[in-house]
Scaffold this active site. Structure first.
Site, PDB file in Angstrom:
ATOM      1  N   HIS A   1       0.396  -2.258  -1.828  1.00 41.24           N
ATOM      2  CA  HIS A   1      -0.359  -2.064  -0.575  1.00 41.24           C
ATOM      3  C   HIS A   1      -1.207  -3.279  -0.191  1.00 41.24           C
ATOM      4  CE1 HIS A   1      -2.060   1.433   2.021  1.00 41.24           C
ATOM      5  NE2 HIS A   1      -2.059   0.317   2.689  1.00 41.24           N
TER       6      HIS A   1
ATOM      7  N   TYR B   1      -3.795   7.143   1.918  1.00 40.54           N
ATOM      8  CA  TYR B   1      -4.045   7.885   3.157  1.00 40.54           C
ATOM      9  C   TYR B   1      -4.484   9.328   2.870  1.00 40.54           C
ATOM     10  CZ  TYR B   1      -1.395   3.950   5.187  1.00 40.54           C
ATOM     11  OH  TYR B   1      -0.926   2.699   5.534  1.00 40.54           O
TER      12      TYR B   1
ATOM     13  N   LYS C   1       3.202   3.491  -0.604  1.00 46.23           N
ATOM     14  CA  LYS C   1       2.567   2.271  -1.115  1.00 46.23           C
ATOM     15  C   LYS C   1       1.728   2.535  -2.363  1.00 46.23           C
ATOM     16  CE  LYS C   1       2.225   1.082   3.751  1.00 46.23           C
ATOM     17  NZ  LYS C   1       1.851   2.329   4.434  1.00 46.23           N
TER      18      LYS C   1
ATOM     19  N   ASP D   1       6.069   6.359   7.632  1.00 43.11           N
ATOM     20  CA  ASP D   1       5.350   5.402   6.789  1.00 43.11           C
ATOM     21  C   ASP D   1       4.141   6.091   6.159  1.00 43.11           C
ATOM     22  OD1 ASP D   1       4.924   2.411   6.085  1.00 43.11           O
ATOM     23  OD2 ASP D   1       2.946   3.163   6.696  1.00 43.11           O
TER      24      ASP D   1
END
Ligand code: A2P
Length: 323
Positions: free
Chosen positions: A116, A54, A83, A49
């Site tokens: 997201h 990130y 996302k 994921d």
């Protein structure tokens, strides 16, 4: 459903088979995340994921390329989710958003691409520093972003599309307009935040649910924490169940999520814990264990969305979670 627990898959509403257990990569630092992905896939993980925000997708891409080159797995054996970030909600920005992620991950297509947050930011803003950085949803309708997400399936840039952090009313509204219904809602889920009504709605609407922060996300930055907050991994009821099965509290939490029929994506960058978490996929909890874990619910969000509301503006906690 396949025979071994580690590779148990759930069928999405478009027929795709998604591994129920995966590796979370939020908070996995550059310099650590690549090794974690390699370790995980070699141990047997088949679902990673990811997300643009990130800040570690390029390193994950290097790791994946190495795994493919070594012949550890083929691309088709892995499930990769990413996302769309909130500053790419304008329909014209959605395809460039996924292409940036695909380039970083060195992939031709994703298995699942999620919106997201139901939150829109101005294009040049990554995280809001002032209320003017946020765009109210009436000026950036989620349905418009969703229509552009549907275009990504048509363009074969992702097999499936879904959302994250959506409330039931927002899912309901999306379903009214969607040509392609969302396959997945990825939300915070653990025994302190059981979200029973959400699960029931998603079950009846054929939307799979993925549990994020299943271990209570204790490595998130201090600014996202509340002093004196309960520590899920140290809960005495979880510890008692762990002891009864001779497993760890983390393994109990992972098994609970899987037994409820959700996907679960615990994050770890530690080789021992990466393997420990995978081993939890074969743990079978008793009905009484499930009941006592269910009884821990205290509607406790560790990821409460305060980054969207702390400057005021349209994304108050109730606008985010209840409306
Ligand atoms: P680490 O990456 O050093 O293993 P969440 O998935 O809820 O966000 O939780 C992630 C946090 O839980 C990280 O601090 C991670 O640390 C830790 N963690 C992951 N697996 C385990 C485990 N099996 N036991 C204890 N802590 C764990």
């Amino acid at each position: 459903m396949s025979s071994t627990a580690a590779t148990k898959t759930l069928t999405l509403n478009n027929g795709a088979s998604m591994p129920a257990f995966g590796l979370g990569t939020w908070k996995s630092k550059p310099g650590e995340v690549g090794r974690a992905v390699v370790e995980a896939v070699k141990a047997g993980y088949r679902h990673i994921d990811c997300a643009w925000i990130y800040g570690n997708e390029a390193e994950i891409g290097e790791a994946l390329a190495g795994l493919f080159a070594e012949g550890v797995v083929t691309r088709d054996e892995l499930w990769i989710t990413s996302k769309l970030w909130n500053n790419r909600h304008a329909p014209a920005d959605v395809e460039p958003g996924i292409r940036e992620t695909l380039d970083a991950l060195k992939l031709e297509r994703l298995d699942l691409y999620l919106m997201h947050w139901p939150v829109a930011l101005r294009r040049e803003v990554v995280l809001p520093a002032a209320v003017t950085d946020l765009i109210p949803l009436d000026q950036a309708p989620l349905a418009d972003t969703w229509a552009a997400m549907e275009g990504l399936v048509d363009a074969v840039l992702t097999r499936s599309i879904g959302v994250s952090n959506f409330s039931v009313p927002k899912l309901r509204a999306l379903l009214e307009h969607a040509r392609i219904p969302p396959a997945n809602n990825q939300i915070e889920l653990h025994p302190y935040l059981r979200q029973a009504a959400m699960l029931e709605f998603c079950r009846s609407s054929n939307i799979a649910v993925t549990a994020y922060s299943p271990l209570g996300s204790r490595d998130r930055v201090a600014a996202l924490k509340t002093e004196g907050e309960p520590v899920l991994l140290e809960d005495p009821a979880v510890a008692a169940i762990a002891q009864a099965h001779d497993v760890t509290p983390a393994q109990v939490l992972i098994a609970w999520a899987l037994q409820r029929g959700t996907m679960v994506i615990p994050k770890s960058v530690d080789p021992g814990r990466i393997r420990q978490n995978l081993a939890a996929t074969s743990l079978q909890l008793r009905d009484e264990d499930m009941r006592s874990l269910d009884a821990l619910d205290r509607h406790r969000r560790y990821v409460d969305g305060r980054f969207w509301s702390s400057h005021g503006g349209p994304y108050s906690p109730s606008a985010l979670w209840d409306e």
